[in-house]
Design an enzyme around this catalytic site. Structure first.
Site, PDB file in Angstrom:
ATOM      1  N   ASP A 180       0.851  -1.177   0.000  1.00  0.00           N
ATOM      2  CA  ASP A 180       0.000   0.000   0.000  1.00  0.00           C
ATOM      3  C   ASP A 180       0.893   1.236   0.000  1.00  0.00           C
ATOM      4  O   ASP A 180       2.073   1.170   0.342  1.00  0.00           O
ATOM      5  CB  ASP A 180      -0.893  -0.021   1.242  1.00  0.00           C
ATOM      6  CG  ASP A 180      -2.017   1.000   1.160  1.00  0.00           C
ATOM      7  OD1 ASP A 180      -2.198   1.584   0.076  1.00  0.00           O
ATOM      8  OD2 ASP A 180      -2.696   1.208   2.176  1.00  0.00           O
TER       9      ASP A 180
ATOM     10  N   THR B  17       0.009   4.409   1.588  1.00  0.00           N
ATOM     11  CA  THR B  17      -0.058   5.054   2.898  1.00  0.00           C
ATOM     12  C   THR B  17       0.443   4.103   3.979  1.00  0.00           C
ATOM     13  O   THR B  17      -0.033   2.975   4.106  1.00  0.00           O
ATOM     14  CB  THR B  17      -1.503   5.491   3.210  1.00  0.00           C
ATOM     15  OG1 THR B  17      -1.978   6.287   2.133  1.00  0.00           O
ATOM     16  CG2 THR B  17      -1.557   6.275   4.501  1.00  0.00           C
TER      17      THR B  17
ATOM     18  N   ASP C   1      -2.026  -2.315   6.434  1.00  0.00           N
ATOM     19  CA  ASP C   1      -2.281  -1.964   7.829  1.00  0.00           C
ATOM     20  C   ASP C   1      -3.741  -1.631   8.103  1.00  0.00           C
ATOM     21  O   ASP C   1      -4.142  -1.497   9.250  1.00  0.00           O
ATOM     22  CB  ASP C   1      -1.407  -0.788   8.258  1.00  0.00           C
ATOM     23  CG  ASP C   1      -1.660   0.470   7.428  1.00  0.00           C
ATOM     24  OD1 ASP C   1      -2.461   0.388   6.475  1.00  0.00           O
ATOM     25  OD2 ASP C   1      -1.064   1.516   7.731  1.00  0.00           O
TER      26      ASP C   1
END
Length: 825
Positions: A317, A319, A554
């Site tokens: 990812d 971010t 996350d």
């Protein structure tokens, strides 16, 4: 948070009537103590790791130790304590294995406590994080996005609460949960907030048994472990006929006394047992766990180490992986001509009313701390990764939306084009807009009127670029898969030098056909506006092309993809749901840890394969030598020649393994190794061990036949003949070690030199020669031994190059720069 009236709860759960005071305050300290006294606690173990007793039992009571123990008793019965020196292997195998596994267990258990998901439990009117095992029956547990349910229960409060139960049911669609609805442990919050009462705790909870089984540290389903077990079974089948032949030869054909006959029989059987193979495997895995633990990396399943060694695609990812988690408001760009006061007030109110703000909302709350006092929201639409927007209605103050501009607006509008223009600089853009209807309306968002562009700035992690460069050097592809705007994601990816990062793909344009999708995903590197279900599909598409995929994430939107990836890697600060499904948890939240994790997996698997060659070569030549000696005894009954006794004493086979296998294998099993693991472990090991073992066995037998003086030879000649055969065996076995150690580095050359020096000392010092019954003084015999050994060395070398050519493997003598890990020279 608005408190729902518990009327439906009363109807759903007979016998228990929660009043509003209970919902607001939870259990009191006295009520908790009563339930603890009654044993109504969530008594599921934190982790289902093996106890120390189980570890000791598993390392002591093994098939290999049982075989060696029986052979030791036979040797001791003959009165030759020196020949029982191989019995030290039992202590070494068990002791080292126990120590390393206990160290690994303690490391994992400590990390598991640090990385444990802690539910927020409401007691005495206050919510506080508790360990799951401290939850008691009737506790009220608060829920927010990404939280995982630790016990079964029933919903008391719901603000558009949606649960994802895919881990239990396999269904990916989120399920609305209103007050009075039953919920099960193992599901997690995909959107909204709320609270629920614990109705089943401990082993009564639905997912408790599943979680306990899933978190066990085991090598089950490991290709490596399956291959080793397959080899051990095959060896066991070979040992039976070889053992019977050698027993017949020693006790009946050769005419030896009982003591020497039994010693020869044991000397033949002991080296057939690959006693160090299982030991080295467990040590390599345990040391791998400990090394990763020092880097704050929690390995939740041991096979993950093996899987990491085979990873060739990493899906990450943006971010929290390439950029830091924290954000700051860079600019508020108004769309209209107003002074911006209503927009600032709306942002401040929406941020303040969010019970579980994400990084974007937290940045807005920090930038606009003053709340205008609009009161409680009349309607709420929580953010979800699927719809890409959230909203709150405030009666006369309007219906406000906050979300992705390219989702809420016509892409051809001026505001949408301006958002894309800003996003091209790598900034994150949110649209603040008004809606013509309440945000919880079935037709929301309805007609959207843009009011302002919220420009958020993310800092790129300083370690992101070196990490991507490492993966590129190791031929591991990195795919950036993000829910953010594709242009913004592409800007970040291209600034880091990711190949094809400047050509991002908007996931809304991806084909639905799996084969077409696989082609696009395989050829591109950067994707934006990816829905959670698309992440999962993209992982499957890569796997359909034969890739081994590691997925990092996350957020709650990463759970499905993490679960389906070959290796799921979660950040320690991520949602409890992501940490629960991942095999690896990076507790330090650093993407730069991943190269070390991958390198550790390669080191473990590559070195286990390397030392397996040594142990299995020994098994092959031991079995073959026993067969040849045993068959000679059988044939001597029908033809006119003297049968051959077994050439070695048990002490001989013990020292033969010291410097050709034992010590070198231990060092090689812990050495750096950067080669990507491949499937086909058993076949590759057999390519070297079978021809090498056959060459050693035949050469040793031929040497012994040439120097054997018959049954009338003196005791000195008998020792000289056995020593000559041992010299041939050690020469070729050392060369096999030299082949296995390739490609060479300075420390491997030093290891080989040390092994040769060790045998020179053993054969030179009077004490060791007498202690181990060695006599190389017969020049004729030693010349024959050296000649047979030299021929064997040449044959092993030819075999290595030929098998490499036949199987298309690139053979080389010395390490190339790409073989070296960071810091090596």
């Amino acid at each position: 948070m608005a408190v729902e009236e518990p009327t439906t709860v009363v109807e759903t759960v007979p016998g228990f009537v929660p009043d509003p005071g209970y919902i607001a305050n939870g259990l009191s300290t006295d009520q908790v103590a009563e339930r603890v006294a009654r044993g109504e606690t969530n008594d599921v173990p934190d982790r289902a790791s093996r106890s120390i007793r189980d570890i000791v039992r598993a390392n002591v009571f093994t098939r290999i130790n049982a075989i060696l123990s029986v052979l030791l008793l036979i040797v001791l019965a003959t009165g030759s304590i020196v020949d029982g020196i191989f019995g030290l292997l039992i202590i070494a195998n068990s002791g080292i294995g126990i120590i390393q596994e206990v160290r690994a267990k303690r490391t994992l258990d400590k990390l598991a406590i640090v990385g444990q998901a802690k539910p927020v439990v409401r007691r005495d009117g206050t919510g506080a994080e508790l360990s799951p095992k401290n939850v008691v029956l009737d506790d009220i547990i608060e829920l927010g996005p990404g939280d995982q349910l630790v016990v079964d229960g029933i919903v008391l409060e719901s603000e558009a609460l949606e649960l994802d139960e895919s881990l239990l049911t396999g269904e990916a669609d989120p399920v609305d949960k209103s007050p009075g609805t039953a919920v099960m442990s193992g599901s997690f919050v995909s959107a909204g907030a709320g609270s629920y009462r614990a109705t089943k705790v401990g082993r009564d909870a639905y997912a408790a048994r599943l979680a306990e089984e899933a978190s066990k540290f085991t090598l089950v389903h490991s290709e490596l472990n399956a291959g080793i077990n397959k080899i051990l079974r095959f060896i066991t089948y070979l040992m039976i006929p070889a053992g019977l032949l050698i027993i017949y030869n020693q006790l009946f054909s050769s005419g030896q006394a009982l003591g020497p006959a039994l010693s020869g029989m044991v000397a033949a059987l002991v080296p057939m047992v690959p006693e160090g193979l299982v030991l080295m495997t467990s040590i390599a895995f345990a040391v791998g766990v400990i090394r990763l633990g020092r880097r704050q990396c929690l390995v939740q399943e041991l096979p993950a180490i093996e899987g990491l060694a085979r990873v060739d695609v990493v899906c990450a990812d943006k971010t929290g992986t390439l950029t830091e988690n924290g954000m700051r408001l860079a600019e508020l760009e108004l769309v209209g001509t107003g002074d911006g006061e209503p927009e600032r007030a709306a942002l401040a109110t929406m941020a303040a009313d969010d019970p579980r703000p994400n990084a974007s909302v937290a940045a807005i709350a920090e930038a606009f701390p003053g709340v205008p006092g609009w009161g409680e929201p009349t309607a709420i639409a929580p953010f979800s990764s699927a719809k890409k927007w959230s909203g709150q209605s405030y009666g006369e103050h309007g219906n406000w939306l906050l979300g992705a501009p390219d989702v809420l607006l016509d892409p051809n509008s001026a505001t949408a084009r301006r958002a894309e223009e800003i996003g091209a600089r790598g900034l994150r853009i949110l649209l603040l807009a008004r809606s013509d209807r309440p945000v919880d309306d079935a037709l929301a968002p309805g007609v959207v009127t843009p009011e302002a562009l919220v420009v958020l700035e993310q800092r790129i992690r300083p370690d992101a670029k070196p990490t991507l460069e490492y993966f590129a050097s190791q031929k591991v592809d990195v795919k950036v898969i993000s829910g953010d705007n594709a242009v913004s994601v592409g800007a970040v990816a291209s600034s880091l030098g990711l190949p094809r990062g400047d050509a991002p793909i908007d996931a809304r344009t991806l084909p639905e056909d799996l084969s077409q999708l696989a082609e696009v995903v395989e050829s591109s590197t950067t994707f934006g506006r990816v829905r959670p279900d698309q992440k999962r599909t993209m992982v499957g598409a890569l796997q359909s092309r034969g890739h081994t995929v590691a997925m990092t994430g996350d957020g709650v939107n990463d759970v499905l993809a993490l679960k389906d990836a070959d290796i799921g890697v979660a950040m320690g600060s991520g949602s409890p749901a992501t940490r629960s499904v991942a095999q690896i948890v990076l507790l330090n939240n650093t993407f730069a840890t991943l190269p070390y994790v991958v390198a550790e997996g390669r080191r473990v698997i590559g070195n286990i394969e390397r030392v397996s060659n040594l142990f299995l070569t020994k098994t092959v030549y031991s079995v073959l030598l026993a067969f040849l000696v045993g068959i000679s005894g059988v044939l001597s009954q029908f033809f006119d020649f003297e049968p051959l006794p077994y050439p070695f004493l048990p002490r001989h086979v013990t020292i033969a393994a010291w410097f050709t296998i034992g010590i070198p294998a231990f060092l090689l099993s812990l050495a750096p190794n950067n080669e990507r693991a491949r499937s086909g472990f058993v076949s590759r090991v057999m390519r070297l061990s079978i021809p090498s073992g056959v060459i050693i066995g035949v050469a040793t037998f031929v040497c012994y036949v040439l120097v054997y003086g018959g049954p009338d030879q003196t005791e000195a000649q008998k020792v000289q003949a056995g020593t000559s055969a041992l010299i041939t065996l050690i020469m070729i076995a050392l060369w096999v070690l030299a082949v296995v150690a390739r490609p060479y580095q300075w420390w491997k050359i030093a290891l080989l030199g040390g092994s040769v020096l060790g045998y020179v000392i053993l054969f030179s010092l009077p004490f060791t020669r007498e202690f181990f019954a060695l006599d190389p003084s017969n020049v004729a015999y030693s010349t024959i031994a050296l000649t047979c050994g030299a021929i064997g060395v040449v044959l092993v070398e030819i075999s290595w190059w030929v098998t490499g050519r036949l199987h298309g493997e690139h053979r080389r003598l010395f390490a190339a720069p790409e073989d070296l890990l960071p810091g090596e020279h």
